[in-house]
Design an enzyme around this catalytic site. Structure first.
Site, PDB file in Angstrom:
ATOM      1  N   ARG A 186      22.241   1.936  39.563  1.00  0.00           N
ATOM      2  CA  ARG A 186      21.922   0.332  40.045  1.00  0.00           C
ATOM      3  C   ARG A 186      20.963   0.111  40.372  1.00  0.00           C
ATOM      4  NH1 ARG A 186      26.637   0.669  43.817  1.00  0.00           N
ATOM      5  NH2 ARG A 186      28.446   1.797  42.619  1.00  0.00           N
ATOM      6  N   ARG A 242      35.340  16.928  41.585  1.00  0.00           N
ATOM      7  CA  ARG A 242      36.481  17.083  41.590  1.00  0.00           C
ATOM      8  C   ARG A 242      36.550  18.648  40.421  1.00  0.00           C
ATOM      9  NH1 ARG A 242      38.217  15.518  44.607  1.00  0.00           N
ATOM     10  NH2 ARG A 242      39.381  13.575  45.399  1.00  0.00           N
ATOM     11  N   ASP A 266      34.551  23.751  45.861  1.00  0.00           N
ATOM     12  CA  ASP A 266      35.482  23.099  46.907  1.00  0.00           C
ATOM     13  C   ASP A 266      36.776  23.040  46.230  1.00  0.00           C
ATOM     14  OD1 ASP A 266      36.479  22.847  49.288  1.00  0.00           O
ATOM     15  OD2 ASP A 266      36.565  21.139  48.538  1.00  0.00           O
ATOM     16  N   HIS A 290      40.115  22.912  48.907  1.00  0.00           N
ATOM     17  CA  HIS A 290      39.874  21.413  48.861  1.00  0.00           C
ATOM     18  C   HIS A 290      39.936  21.210  50.100  1.00  0.00           C
ATOM     19  CE1 HIS A 290      40.701  18.076  45.906  1.00  0.00           C
ATOM     20  NE2 HIS A 290      39.432  17.433  47.598  1.00  0.00           N
ATOM     21  N   ILE A 291      38.397  21.907  51.227  1.00  0.00           N
ATOM     22  CA  ILE A 291      38.523  21.055  52.437  1.00  0.00           C
ATOM     23  C   ILE A 291      37.657  19.714  52.651  1.00  0.00           C
ATOM     24  CG2 ILE A 291      40.331  22.711  53.041  1.00  0.00           C
ATOM     25  CD1 ILE A 291      37.204  24.006  54.470  1.00  0.00           C
TER      26      ILE A 291
END
Lengths: 324, 324
Positions: A186, A242, A266, A290-291
């Site tokens: 950007r 992800r 994670d 996944h914390i």
């Protein structure tokens, strides 16, 4: 403004729902018949949904299509995979449905989680916390000498959104060399940004590769065998984005061959990664379930973030974390 | 300047000794008959020592008393316990022996080590790395919800020398509330400094107590039962200074009663803490084996730091990290 009907579909204790209720005073809170279990769980269809003005949670895209009064969807996660496709984007555009996410809720925790991975790796914590090495022995010297400080090392952050930006702030005093990879720069980034063309060079140079890419059609298996092959030998790979953005067989190969020095994950694919998955047996693969976004009073932070946006919505002001 | 005789007594590979040799070109390097094993090991007596001008390592204070030509001692550690007593200070003052330490070598690694402890605690890494909790279950929510970000928490650093100062820099972007305890404030600290009088209040307020106190007659067992009793319930205790500054029975009691939430120790008394020591069995006690100052090429950094000081010594300039 008319009395708005707000469908809120999130796992929250009663006192947090009370906070939500108080915050939308004068409007109507609609709770689902069966509440969801987590911020990423897809909600079931609910007959009340068809007549609401606002949806807060993880509403089903098909239900959204049928909810003709809906003006705004506030997603209770940072990831928007369920909605990030041409069909849904077209629907949102056509129906003028604003879509915002909860990125602002998870930035801080995710960035700190990533930094905890990086410093734990630098200081060899998993090994050091188990070590009973005696001062001055060869074992001890080996452990001590394999520790680092990050200073003068190169860090490549892939996906430079709110989390990446915050991680860059946390890393600033460490005197690292930071580069960010972003599909569409950007121009307002505080660190040098590269796109696809320079990625191979950046991968070859970085000591630390921090993957915060979101899940989308373009990022699926982004880290494949070719990209792992392009990485600087011995580099450390982190994933707090992800699990689907990584080809886990390629990651396993890179770990086994020593191409990468360690992996800190994670997120995995699937979650939870099965006990018997080979990545779980790799001595240099460190996995948290996944914390990264988690923090005390998370549900309360989510609701507060929604309410801040709700006030903006009511006043007709631009929404925070708007993604569509 | 005359040809100086430099006694260097440190565990270093040949290429690092070669670097030292090259750096003092024109002067004479005297190596001990039996080299020491680590930067903290006390050197044996060496007959050559009596006639040197400079000592680099951990020279025996009695040998220093007898070395009548000695003008400068550069200690190869950050801690100076062996020399920090009235007798030695009087000797150094009377004989005009300059004493410097290697604080500048270990600051960075020690500060990063402390931060790795703090972020690993915040993100519950020891537990999270072992967890196979499934997304959305009660176990998973409990783990995720027990994570934090340090934001708005209070950090008390005890012993605000070079390491504390660097840790404060690393913590700056975290938005913590920092206070330092220092026996003799200098007025040039970048954070609020308290002395003895306000210590009880500070202990009662801090979420994180980072002990970087050196070992001396005044600091021995500084953290005794009374001080642990004064701590904010649930606070986290870190020690990266010296093990002797903590009454380990009192620490054990504070852990067992839940008075403190966790302890992260890089130093203990004795080192190595025996396998059967009760602290090793405490689930919230995390121990690394005195590696906080360690980093790749540590011996080289030590020698470079000495050589920088050697040039200053030769030119008659003020020494770096001068402690006496």
């Amino acid at each position: 403004m008319n009395r708005l009907r707000i469908f809120a579909d999130l796992a929250a204790p009663p006192e947090v729902l009370a906070l939500l209720q108080a915050g939308i005073k004068g409007h109507e809170l609609v709770l689902p018949e069966t509440p969801v279990s987590s911020v990423l769980a897809k909600a079931g269809r609910d007959p009340q949904f068809a007549a609401v003005d606002i949806a807060f949670g993880q509403p089903d895209p098909e239900a959204i299509a049928e909810a003709t009064r809906l003006k705004w969807v506030h997603i209770s996660s940072s990831g928007i995979t369920r909605y990030d496709n041409p069909q849904f984007r077209a629907l949102a555009a056509e129906r003028k449905i604003a879509v915002s996410n909860s990125a602002g809720v998870y930035n801080e925790a995710c960035a700190v989680h990533a930094l905890s991975f990086m410093t734990a790796q630098a200081r060899q914590l998993p090994r050091a916390l188990k070590s009973h090495a005696v001062y001055g022995t060869a074992d001890w010297n080996q452990l001590r000498g394999s520790c680092g400080t990050l200073r003068d090392e190169t860090v490549l952050i892939l996906g430079y959104g709110a989390i990446g930006k915050r991680l860059a702030e946390l890393l600033r005093p460490f005197d690292v060399k930071l580069t960010a990879y972003r599909r569409k720069p950007r121009g307002d980034e505080e660190v040098p940004v590269i796109t696809e063309r320079l990625l191979p060079d950046a991968l070859a140079e970085a000591h630390h590769i921090v993957n915060i890419l979101p899940d989308s059609a373009e990022t699926r298996q982004f880290f494949d065998a070719a990209r792992f092959a392009a990485i600087r030998p011995g580099a450390i790979f982190y994933n707090i984005g992800r699990g689907t953005t990584v080809d886990q067989d390629a990651l396993l190969g890179a770990l086994r061959s020593g191409k990468i020095g360690a992996a800190w994950l994670d997120v995995t694919d699937p979650e939870l990664l099965p006990d018997e998955h080979p990545l779980r047996k790799e001595p240099n693969c460190f996995i948290t379930p996944h914390i990264a976004g988690g923090h005390t009073d998370e549900a309360k932070t989510l609701v507060r973030h929604f309410l801040k946006n709700f006030d903006r919505f009511v006043r007709g002001e631009p929404l925070l974390d708007r993604v569509m």
